[in-house]
Design an enzyme around this catalytic site. Structure first.
Site, mmCIF file in Angstrom:
data_model
loop_
_atom_site.group_PDB
_atom_site.id
_atom_site.type_symbol
_atom_site.label_atom_id
_atom_site.label_comp_id
_atom_site.label_asym_id
_atom_site.label_seq_id
_atom_site.Cartn_x
_atom_site.Cartn_y
_atom_site.Cartn_z
ATOM 1 N N GLU A 225 0.801 -1.226 0.000
ATOM 2 C CA GLU A 225 0.000 0.000 0.000
ATOM 3 C C GLU A 225 0.835 1.279 0.000
ATOM 4 O O GLU A 225 0.728 2.113 0.905
ATOM 5 C CB GLU A 225 -0.983 -0.019 1.179
ATOM 6 C CG GLU A 225 -1.965 -1.176 1.112
ATOM 7 C CD GLU A 225 -3.059 -1.103 2.168
ATOM 8 O OE1 GLU A 225 -2.876 -0.366 3.162
ATOM 9 O OE2 GLU A 225 -4.094 -1.765 1.991
ATOM 10 N N GLU A 343 -6.277 -7.726 -1.816
ATOM 11 C CA GLU A 343 -6.853 -7.617 -0.465
ATOM 12 C C GLU A 343 -8.307 -7.197 -0.576
ATOM 13 O O GLU A 343 -8.629 -6.238 -1.262
ATOM 14 C CB GLU A 343 -6.128 -6.559 0.387
ATOM 15 C CG GLU A 343 -4.785 -6.947 0.932
ATOM 16 C CD GLU A 343 -4.271 -5.893 1.929
ATOM 17 O OE1 GLU A 343 -5.120 -5.167 2.516
ATOM 18 O OE2 GLU A 343 -3.047 -5.792 2.102
#
Length: 442
Positions: A225, A343
């Site tokens: 991320e 995810e």
């Protein structure tokens, strides 16, 4: 004389003196094997397992052994950490995942300066933790599960880019105390490259295979991320992605590389309206631009509708459909690369949470993922966040599930695994998993 006496003993036992020499030879070979593998015959047995091929990318599809390869996967970021002294948990999670037909697990291959740290300080590694990562990879191989290994965290957990910046600052060589200096400080870039090279060239103490030569590693993920808010133009992060992906490819030409993005669009993309809110366009990242680099093999994105969207369940479902279809279309038409939802999850801590909400989301994600795969589009799979096992209450976040203790979730996962396995056209549906697939059709 001693050998002759031993020979007489063996002759009496076997009835034929000629059997002594073959027995002696076999005994010697077994002894040498035992010494070579320090008494751990699992190291030897691993080589008797199936020979695995590397997953490749052709156009906007993953390919394995000449056939399209689709993924039903999961996240268990904690594997290396717990493999240091709780190996039974690693065995349980891989055996459980394999029994459900799951084929890829995404996990951390980093732990910087924290508890059970892999990297104690720049260039200094803890061998016990490295052997724990060896064990994770070996156990994945034993269960036929491939891995996506992430190399650093944008967040503070497990050290991440913050730890790298602190190391440079403490040594008096850092040019900025900003966390984003991870992406542009030459000293920190050297730290990270040294770490990456050490990991890629590591020889697994259990399998004897260097990580860069192990096909059970599906891909390297640059960073979990990434965000670079100090440069909303995105240039800083873009340069870092290009440099680090090229660095990996120079060492390891066999494995795939992905970025690890959340999937947001910047203001220059013309697609910022697709983001959950206006804020994401200024995070210094862009899904299309960051993935449109030759040394990035496939795109990935994340999705947490109950955290991102403060609205009704139906509105969240609408967002899910649009978010997945938009990124899949980007992969097919613009990037011309596979796309995975690496995810997705539902928090149990939201005010209106119900187990049925989680079940509805999982079902919707699986339907959209399967539809893309069935139509030979760029959507190549999804990874639920996250799986845990019993005894992990102190480590579990509000997204964790023990799937074999949640029947509706378990059934959805198995059904998706069965559908994906049939699409692959391989002999994946067999044994106890075959029975599960047959039941899922009834």
């Amino acid at each position: 004389m001693a050998i002759q006496n031993n020979g007489n003993i063996i002759t009496k036992m076997c009835g034929k003196k000629g059997l002594f020499y073959p027995i002696l030879g076999i005994t010697t070979i077994i002894t040498l094997i035992f010494i070579q593998f320090s008494g751990d015959l699992t190291k030897f047995n691993l080589f008797k397992q199936k020979n695995y091929s590397f997953v490749k990318v052709v156009g906007h599809q993953f390919m394995l052994d000449g056939k399209p390869y689709y993924i039903n996967g999961w996240n268990s970021y904690w594997l290396m950490d717990h493999a240091v002294d709780k190996k039974e948990r690693i065995k349980e999670i891989f055996e459980g995942g394999s029994k459900m037909g799951l084929t890829v697990c995404r996990t951390w291959a980093f732990n910087d300066g924290a508890y059970h740290a892999l990297q104690l300080s720049p260039g200094q590694f803890d061998e016990k933790s490295f052997q724990a990562l060896d064990y994770v990879i070996a156990e994945a191989r034993r269960n036929g599960v491939r891995l996506i290994l992430s190399l650093v965290n944008n967040l503070h957990a497990y050290g991440g880019k913050t730890q790298y910046v602190q190391w440079a600052w403490q040594e008096g060589v850092g040019i900025s105390s900003s966390n984003d200096s991870f992406f542009f400080d030459p000293t920190i870039q050297t730290y990270f490259k040294d770490y990456v090279k050490t990991v890629l060239t590591r020889k697994n103490t259990i399998t004897g295979i260097e990580y860069r030569d192990d096909p059970m590693i599906l891909a390297w993920e640059l960073i979990n991320e990434p965000r670079c808010t100090s440069d909303p133009s995105g240039d800083t992060l873009q340069d870092w992605i290009k440099e680090m992906s090229e660095f990996i490819k120079a060492i390891d030409k066999k494995h795939l590389v992905t970025v690890g993005l959340e999937g947001f669009y910047d203001s220059k993309s013309g697609k910022e309206s697709e983001n959950p809110s206006k804020n994401e366009a200024a995070l210094g990242t862009d899904f299309i631009r960051n993935n449109d680099i030759p040394t990035i093999d496939f795109a990935s994105f994340h999705m947490y509708p109950d955290k991102w969207i403060k609205d009704t369940l139906d509105k969240k479902a609408e967002f899910v459909k649009k978010w997945i279809s938009t990124h899949t279309e980007d992969g097919e038409k613009q990037l011309k690369k596979p796309v995975v939802l690496s995810e997705f999850g539902v928090s149990s801590h939201t005010e209106d949470f119900k187990p049925s909400h989680r079940e509805k989301l999982i079902k919707l994600v699986y339907e959209l993922t399967y539809k893309s795969a069935k139509e030979n589009k760029a959507g190549a799979g999804s990874f639920i966040w996250q799986f845990v096992v019993k005894g992990m209450e102190d480590y579990n976040d509000d997204f964790g599930v023990i799937p074999w203790e949640m029947q509706p979730v378990y059934e959805q996962i198995v059904m998706q695994s069965c559908r994906v396995a049939r699409l692959r056209g391989q002999s994946d549906v067999k044994g106890s998993f075959e029975g599960l697939c047959l039941r899922s059709q009834s």
